[in-house]
Design a protein around this motif. Structure first.
Motif, PDB file in Angstrom:
ATOM      1  N   ILE A  49      42.687  46.793  53.415  1.00  0.00           N
ATOM      2  CA  ILE A  49      41.908  46.707  52.182  1.00  0.00           C
ATOM      3  C   ILE A  49      41.471  45.260  52.021  1.00  0.00           C
ATOM      4  N   LYS A  50      40.184  45.058  51.860  1.00  0.00           N
ATOM      5  CA  LYS A  50      39.672  43.700  51.685  1.00  0.00           C
ATOM      6  C   LYS A  50      38.642  43.693  50.559  1.00  0.00           C
ATOM      7  N   LEU A  51      38.928  42.956  49.530  1.00  0.00           N
ATOM      8  CA  LEU A  51      38.022  42.815  48.394  1.00  0.00           C
ATOM      9  C   LEU A  51      37.502  41.386  48.372  1.00  0.00           C
ATOM     10  N   GLU A  52      36.193  41.244  48.210  1.00  0.00           N
ATOM     11  CA  GLU A  52      35.589  39.923  48.126  1.00  0.00           C
ATOM     12  C   GLU A  52      34.702  39.846  46.889  1.00  0.00           C
ATOM     13  N   ASN A  53      35.158  39.058  45.925  1.00  0.00           N
ATOM     14  CA  ASN A  53      34.406  38.829  44.682  1.00  0.00           C
ATOM     15  C   ASN A  53      33.979  40.143  44.020  1.00  0.00           C
ATOM     16  N   LEU A  54      34.839  41.143  44.078  1.00  0.00           N
ATOM     17  CA  LEU A  54      34.529  42.450  43.515  1.00  0.00           C
ATOM     18  C   LEU A  54      34.424  42.352  41.993  1.00  0.00           C
ATOM     19  N   THR A  55      33.322  42.821  41.463  1.00  0.00           N
ATOM     20  CA  THR A  55      33.046  42.687  40.034  1.00  0.00           C
ATOM     21  C   THR A  55      32.479  43.995  39.498  1.00  0.00           C
ATOM     22  N   LYS A  56      32.915  44.361  38.293  1.00  0.00           N
ATOM     23  CA  LYS A  56      32.348  45.523  37.626  1.00  0.00           C
ATOM     24  C   LYS A  56      32.083  45.184  36.163  1.00  0.00           C
ATOM     25  N   ARG A  57      30.827  45.395  35.772  1.00  0.00           N
ATOM     26  CA  ARG A  57      30.423  45.174  34.384  1.00  0.00           C
ATOM     27  C   ARG A  57      30.022  46.506  33.760  1.00  0.00           C
ATOM     28  N   PHE A  58      30.404  46.689  32.517  1.00  0.00           N
ATOM     29  CA  PHE A  58      29.941  47.814  31.713  1.00  0.00           C
ATOM     30  C   PHE A  58      29.191  47.212  30.528  1.00  0.00           C
ATOM     31  N   GLY A  59      27.877  47.104  30.660  1.00  0.00           N
ATOM     32  CA  GLY A  59      27.113  46.410  29.640  1.00  0.00           C
ATOM     33  C   GLY A  59      27.513  44.940  29.607  1.00  0.00           C
ATOM     34  N   GLY A  60      27.932  44.482  28.443  1.00  0.00           N
ATOM     35  CA  GLY A  60      28.363  43.093  28.316  1.00  0.00           C
ATOM     36  C   GLY A  60      29.820  42.870  28.641  1.00  0.00           C
ATOM     37  N   LEU A  61      30.565  43.939  28.939  1.00  0.00           N
ATOM     38  CA  LEU A  61      31.984  43.819  29.246  1.00  0.00           C
ATOM     39  C   LEU A  61      32.198  43.648  30.743  1.00  0.00           C
ATOM     40  N   VAL A  62      32.925  42.605  31.124  1.00  0.00           N
ATOM     41  CA  VAL A  62      33.296  42.405  32.525  1.00  0.00           C
ATOM     42  C   VAL A  62      34.695  42.990  32.712  1.00  0.00           C
ATOM     43  N   ALA A  63      34.774  44.184  33.291  1.00  0.00           N
ATOM     44  CA  ALA A  63      36.058  44.871  33.449  1.00  0.00           C
ATOM     45  C   ALA A  63      36.865  44.303  34.609  1.00  0.00           C
ATOM     46  N   VAL A  64      36.179  43.950  35.703  1.00  0.00           N
ATOM     47  CA  VAL A  64      36.808  43.322  36.874  1.00  0.00           C
ATOM     48  C   VAL A  64      35.941  42.134  37.254  1.00  0.00           C
ATOM     49  N   ASN A  65      36.590  40.967  37.408  1.00  0.00           N
ATOM     50  CA  ASN A  65      35.837  39.728  37.532  1.00  0.00           C
ATOM     51  C   ASN A  65      36.149  38.997  38.840  1.00  0.00           C
ATOM     52  N   ASN A  66      35.234  39.094  39.821  1.00  0.00           N
ATOM     53  CA  ASN A  66      35.348  38.333  41.077  1.00  0.00           C
ATOM     54  C   ASN A  66      36.719  38.474  41.731  1.00  0.00           C
ATOM     55  N   LEU A  67      37.135  39.718  41.914  1.00  0.00           N
ATOM     56  CA  LEU A  67      38.453  40.009  42.477  1.00  0.00           C
ATOM     57  C   LEU A  67      38.412  39.928  43.999  1.00  0.00           C
ATOM     58  N   SER A  68      39.295  39.114  44.574  1.00  0.00           N
ATOM     59  CA  SER A  68      39.394  38.983  46.033  1.00  0.00           C
ATOM     60  C   SER A  68      40.841  39.228  46.454  1.00  0.00           C
ATOM     61  N   LEU A  69      41.036  40.158  47.388  1.00  0.00           N
ATOM     62  CA  LEU A  69      42.362  40.511  47.897  1.00  0.00           C
ATOM     63  C   LEU A  69      42.248  40.867  49.367  1.00  0.00           C
ATOM     64  N   ASP A  70      43.317  40.637  50.105  1.00  0.00           N
ATOM     65  CA  ASP A  70      43.388  41.033  51.508  1.00  0.00           C
ATOM     66  C   ASP A  70      44.753  41.676  51.730  1.00  0.00           C
ATOM     67  N   ILE A  71      44.769  42.989  51.956  1.00  0.00           N
ATOM     68  CA  ILE A  71      46.019  43.739  52.044  1.00  0.00           C
ATOM     69  C   ILE A  71      46.152  44.320  53.452  1.00  0.00           C
ATOM     70  N   PRO A  72      47.167  43.911  54.214  1.00  0.00           N
ATOM     71  CA  PRO A  72      47.279  44.329  55.611  1.00  0.00           C
ATOM     72  C   PRO A  72      47.848  45.731  55.797  1.00  0.00           C
ATOM     73  N   LYS A  73      47.776  46.174  57.010  1.00  0.00           N
ATOM     74  CA  LYS A  73      48.288  47.493  57.411  1.00  0.00           C
ATOM     75  C   LYS A  73      49.774  47.593  57.095  1.00  0.00           C
ATOM     76  N   GLY A  74      50.155  48.700  56.470  1.00  0.00           N
ATOM     77  CA  GLY A  74      51.563  48.988  56.219  1.00  0.00           C
ATOM     78  C   GLY A  74      52.149  48.347  54.984  1.00  0.00           C
ATOM     79  N   GLU A  75      51.372  47.564  54.260  1.00  0.00           N
ATOM     80  CA  GLU A  75      51.910  46.906  53.059  1.00  0.00           C
ATOM     81  C   GLU A  75      51.880  47.842  51.858  1.00  0.00           C
ATOM     82  N   ILE A  76      52.912  47.760  51.023  1.00  0.00           N
ATOM     83  CA  ILE A  76      52.912  48.401  49.710  1.00  0.00           C
ATOM     84  C   ILE A  76      52.567  47.308  48.711  1.00  0.00           C
ATOM     85  N   PHE A  77      51.379  47.413  48.142  1.00  0.00           N
ATOM     86  CA  PHE A  77      50.894  46.392  47.220  1.00  0.00           C
ATOM     87  C   PHE A  77      50.924  46.935  45.810  1.00  0.00           C
TER      88      PHE A  77
END
Length: 254
Positions: free
Chosen positions: A2-30
């Protein structure tokens, strides 16, 4: 996986997820933690392809969840907090339907579906319509359908909600076994005791952004908490969480 790079979600003027970056390797419980409204479920919905991001990217097993959605979805499975099933199917019919949908060979279905029904204490209910199933029974059936598919990535949103103690223990063991077999598990939960026991790393999301990321020891150091408090009791992940978030939405975890 799983690799997230600056993942962002806006609902109108609401920023629900803001520039989320994560790197989750094989077999990890995150473990993905945060107060109500922090953006956890929105993140899971973007990862599973249910909601399109406003900007940024999300890769699952190397496939972009937007531009290569079919390939990504073949490799992931979602267990939501409110399990969706088709009410006019029986328990057994639902599992065979999922098996056919994801191309599980019929010989494997014939062998494994009765095993999973037995494992989750659903065998005597397998001929009953799903509209008669309780929330916990539906949750167990959805988890059984995930195991049937052999996904590479599993997304869990409050997987233990509605389960009796025996079933909850079984699901915890299943999560550990999935990890040991190389499956990556991304788990949102308010059950901090379970997160502390199961997860290799944890991320605390607050107002759409990552507040802290790492192992329990990493988070403890970040919070400034000792290993034991003044009374000699061990400092828990709940103590660490409330310190880092300033007690935000603490009632939702109690």
């Amino acid at each position: 996986m799983i690799k997230l790079e600056n993942l962002t979600k806006r609902f109108g003027g609401l920023v629900a997820v803001n520039n989320l970056s994560l790197d989750i390797p094989k077999g990890e419980i995150f473990g993905f933690l945060g107060p109500n409204g922090a953006g956890k479920t929105t993140t899971v919905k973007m990862l599973s392809g249910l909601v399109a991001p406003s900007s940024g990217s999300a890769l699952v097993a190397g496939y972009d969840i937007v531009s290569q959605s079919l390939e990504a979805k073949k490799r992931l499975a979602l267990v939501p907090d409110e399990p969706f099933v088709y009410p006019k199917l029986t328990g057994a019919e639902f599992l065979y339907f999922i098996g056919d949908l994801y191309g599980v060979p019929h010989s494997a279905q014939e062998k494994r579906i009765p095993e999973y029904l037995e494992m989750f204490d659903l065998s005597r209910w397998q001929g009953e319509l799903l509209e008669s199933y309780s929330h916990g029974m539906r949750q167990k059936l959805v988890i059984a359908s995930v195991l049937l598919r052999d996904p590479e990535v599993v997304l869990l949103d409050e997987p233990l909600v509605g389960l009796d103690p025996k079933s909850a223990r079984l699901v915890r063991d299943i999560i550990l076994n999935l990890s040991r077999s190389g499956v990556t598990v991304f788990m949102c939960t308010h059950t901090l005791e379970i997160a502390e026991k199961l997860c290799h790393r944890l991320g605390i999301l607050y107002e759409g952004s990552i507040l802290a990321l790492g192992t329990v020891d990493d988070l403890r150091k970040r919070s400034g908490q000792p290993l034991f408090d003044a009374s000699g009791a061990r400092v828990t992940l709940e103590d660490i969480f409330l310190t880092l978030t300033g007690g935000a939405e603490a009632a939702s975890f109690l």
